[in-house]
Scaffold this motif. Structure first.
Motif, PDB file in Angstrom:
ATOM      1  N   GLY A  11       0.611  -1.052   0.087  1.00 15.25           N
ATOM      2  CA  GLY A  11       0.046  -0.039   0.001  1.00 15.25           C
ATOM      3  C   GLY A  11       0.726   1.350   0.088  1.00 15.25           C
ATOM      4  O   GLY A  11       0.209   2.334   0.171  1.00 15.25           O
ATOM      5  N   ALA A  12       2.104   1.270   0.065  1.00 16.98           N
ATOM      6  CA  ALA A  12       3.064   2.461  -0.181  1.00 16.98           C
ATOM      7  C   ALA A  12       3.644   2.624  -1.235  1.00 16.98           C
ATOM      8  O   ALA A  12       4.104   1.643  -1.873  1.00 16.98           O
ATOM      9  CB  ALA A  12       3.964   2.206   1.079  1.00 16.98           C
ATOM     10  N   ASP A  13       3.635   3.666  -1.971  1.00 17.92           N
ATOM     11  CA  ASP A  13       4.364   3.938  -3.356  1.00 17.92           C
ATOM     12  C   ASP A  13       5.600   4.115  -2.848  1.00 17.92           C
ATOM     13  O   ASP A  13       5.955   5.261  -1.937  1.00 17.92           O
ATOM     14  CB  ASP A  13       3.546   5.340  -3.787  1.00 17.92           C
ATOM     15  N   LEU A  14       6.513   3.800  -3.702  1.00 20.61           N
ATOM     16  CA  LEU A  14       8.056   4.033  -3.324  1.00 20.61           C
ATOM     17  C   LEU A  14       8.675   4.513  -4.763  1.00 20.61           C
ATOM     18  O   LEU A  14       8.542   3.828  -5.588  1.00 20.61           O
ATOM     19  CB  LEU A  14       8.684   2.696  -3.094  1.00 20.61           C
ATOM     20  N   VAL A  15       9.214   5.752  -4.482  1.00 13.92           N
ATOM     21  CA  VAL A  15       9.614   6.482  -5.953  1.00 13.92           C
ATOM     22  C   VAL A  15      11.142   5.617  -5.995  1.00 13.92           C
ATOM     23  O   VAL A  15      12.138   6.200  -5.278  1.00 13.92           O
ATOM     24  CB  VAL A  15       9.771   7.690  -5.794  1.00 13.92           C
ATOM     25  N   ALA A  16      11.409   5.175  -7.042  1.00 18.88           N
ATOM     26  CA  ALA A  16      12.749   4.374  -7.356  1.00 18.88           C
ATOM     27  C   ALA A  16      13.680   5.314  -7.864  1.00 18.88           C
ATOM     28  O   ALA A  16      13.237   5.983  -8.757  1.00 18.88           O
ATOM     29  CB  ALA A  16      12.483   3.144  -8.250  1.00 18.88           C
ATOM     30  N   TYR A  17      14.835   5.499  -7.424  1.00 21.15           N
ATOM     31  CA  TYR A  17      15.969   6.311  -7.980  1.00 21.15           C
ATOM     32  C   TYR A  17      16.870   5.598  -8.516  1.00 21.15           C
ATOM     33  O   TYR A  17      17.983   6.029  -9.247  1.00 21.15           O
ATOM     34  CB  TYR A  17      16.301   7.490  -7.170  1.00 21.15           C
ATOM     35  N   HIS A  18      17.387   4.260  -7.960  1.00 16.21           N
ATOM     36  CA  HIS A  18      18.287   3.692  -8.816  1.00 16.21           C
ATOM     37  C   HIS A  18      17.980   2.162  -8.554  1.00 16.21           C
ATOM     38  O   HIS A  18      17.071   1.661  -8.000  1.00 16.21           O
ATOM     39  CB  HIS A  18      19.501   3.620  -7.474  1.00 16.21           C
ATOM     40  N   ALA A  19      18.437   1.397  -9.851  1.00 15.85           N
ATOM     41  CA  ALA A  19      18.435   0.024  -9.803  1.00 15.85           C
ATOM     42  C   ALA A  19      19.594  -0.739 -10.111  1.00 15.85           C
ATOM     43  O   ALA A  19      20.507  -0.035 -10.750  1.00 15.85           O
ATOM     44  CB  ALA A  19      17.272  -0.337 -11.117  1.00 15.85           C
ATOM     45  N   LEU A  20      19.982  -1.698  -9.621  1.00 11.55           N
ATOM     46  CA  LEU A  20      20.989  -2.662  -9.893  1.00 11.55           C
ATOM     47  C   LEU A  20      20.452  -4.125 -10.268  1.00 11.55           C
ATOM     48  O   LEU A  20      19.932  -4.655  -9.427  1.00 11.55           O
ATOM     49  CB  LEU A  20      21.789  -2.722  -8.383  1.00 11.55           C
ATOM     50  N   VAL A  21      20.641  -4.349 -11.435  1.00  8.64           N
ATOM     51  CA  VAL A  21      20.202  -5.413 -12.274  1.00  8.64           C
ATOM     52  C   VAL A  21      21.763  -6.387 -12.261  1.00  8.64           C
ATOM     53  O   VAL A  21      22.735  -6.281 -12.571  1.00  8.64           O
ATOM     54  CB  VAL A  21      19.746  -5.347 -13.746  1.00  8.64           C
TER      55      VAL A  21
END
Length: 117
Positions: free
Chosen positions: A35-45
């Motif tokens: 239920g919480a919106d998390l604004v992504a600023y980095h992704a490590l694939v």
């Protein structure tokens, strides 16, 4: 600075795992968890290649900002429980992040030309 160099470099792929980090533009990817919106600023694939198999994306680790402004980490496993295919039910945008990371890794057409001498 004086510099000299000789030789013919040869690269061997001994690593079976490569991590590719992406800085995401603010607000372009919002992850929802409990239920919480998390604004992504980095992704490590995380990509892996085992026993001569093709490279496979295994996991994405997101760094995001929670609703209260705190930093949150979220890990998305990309492989199913048997590790023989993609996990069902992942949002398409997660796979777009993986495709972007693959592009940065050079798997999908990054080219480089050295400076003219």
């Amino acid at each position: 600075m004086e510099l000299s160099a000789t030789g013919e470099p040869v690269v061997t792929q001994e690593d079976t795992q490569v991590d590719v980090g992406l800085d995401l533009q603010a607000g372009t990817l919002v992850l929802a968890q409990e239920g919480a919106d998390l604004v992504a600023y980095h992704a490590l694939v995380e990509f892996a290649a085992l026993k001569g198999q093709p490279w496979t994306a295994q996991q994405v680790k997101f760094s995001a900002q929670g609703p209260d402004g705190t930093s949150v980490a979220l890990v998305v496993d990309l492989l199913n429980d048997a590790c023989d295919g993609p996990r069902d039910g992942l949002p398409a945008v997660i796979w777009r992040v993986v495709a972007l990371a693959a592009t940065y890794a050079g798997d999908v057409g990054i080219t480089y030309a050295p400076p003219a001498s």
